[in-house]
Design a protein around this motif. Structure first.
Motif, short mmCIF file in Angstrom:
data_model
loop_
_atom_site.label_atom_id
_atom_site.label_comp_id
_atom_site.label_asym_id
_atom_site.label_seq_id
_atom_site.Cartn_x
_atom_site.Cartn_y
_atom_site.Cartn_z
N ASP A 23 0.72 -1.15 -0.05
CA ASP A 23 0.11 0.04 0.19
C ASP A 23 0.67 1.14 0.06
OD1 ASP A 23 -2.77 -1.20 0.19
OD2 ASP A 23 -1.92 -1.85 2.14
N SER A 67 -3.07 7.27 -4.28
CA SER A 67 -2.48 6.22 -3.62
C SER A 67 -2.83 4.95 -4.43
CB SER A 67 -3.43 5.89 -2.11
OG SER A 67 -4.77 5.66 -2.52
N SER A 96 -2.72 0.40 -4.54
CA SER A 96 -2.26 -0.86 -3.67
C SER A 96 -1.85 -1.90 -4.81
CB SER A 96 -3.36 -1.45 -3.01
OG SER A 96 -3.86 -0.66 -1.91
#
Length: 198
Positions: A84, A146, A148
């Motif tokens: 992450d 962000s 992942s």
């Protein structure tokens, strides 16, 4: 056979059975399996960095390291690993719009995730783009970005996962007398890794 020998044999057989249960492919075995170790979590280090924006007169761009985390999964079997990454990106621009301005392409930053395991070669895992584009005389925005990444049944090993900025594209505008001066930076970033044994 004394009790110590029995205890040794029992422990050896438990480890042997664990290895057989874990090892579902011949090239991939745990380095030091622990029967009760089922998950791991690691926090890495992130940084704030200035993002140089290539121009027509200076198009060169060199990769910029942003964050990294080390994860040792040698005690797990057939681990699933999740990475992450989080960041805050600040973008500033001053525009002279001129006549009939058209946004040809947004400001774009390409992040790349890679890993290096057991001091081996670097392996690229994926890329993700952050883009921002707007027609305005002055811009000063901070956005979160962000991503992942998951990999399943990875070979148990000690790996360093790195996030780098590998490409930056400036805003492109068309029109008479249209100019743009822009700058950008990573205000903060963080990375973490989670691994679960199967």
């Amino acid at each position: 056979m004394d009790s110590r020998s029995n205890s040794f044999n029992s422990g050896y057989m438990d480890e042997f059975r664990y290895d057989c249960r874990c090892n579902n492919c011949a090239h991939c075995t745990p380095g030091h399996p622990l029967p009760h170790q089922s998950s791991l979590f690691a926090c890495g280090q992130g940084s704030g960095v200035s993002i140089p924006i290539p121009t027509i007169t200076n198009p060169t761009f060199n990769p910029i390291p942003v964050a990294s985390v080390t994860l040792d999964t040698t005690c797990l079997c057939n681990p699933t690993v999740k990475i992450d990454f989080n960041s805050l990106i600040n973008y500033q621009a001053l525009l002279t719009l001129g006549a009939a301005p058209v946004l040809g392409g947004p400001f774009t930053v390409t992040f790349q995730l890679s890993k290096t395991c057991n001091s081996g070669s670097k392996i690229t895992l994926g890329t993700w783009d952050y883009s921002f584009g707007v027609l305005a005389l002055a811009v000063n925005v901070t956005n979160s970005f962000s991503f992942s990444y998951c990999e399943c049944n990875a070979c148990p090993s000690c790996c360093v996962y790195n996030v780098e900025i590998v490409r930056v594209s400036a805003t492109t505008l068309t029109g008479v007398g249209v100019l743009v001066t822009e700058s950008a930076s990573i205000r903060s970033s963080s990375i973490s890794a989670t691994a679960i044994s199967h």
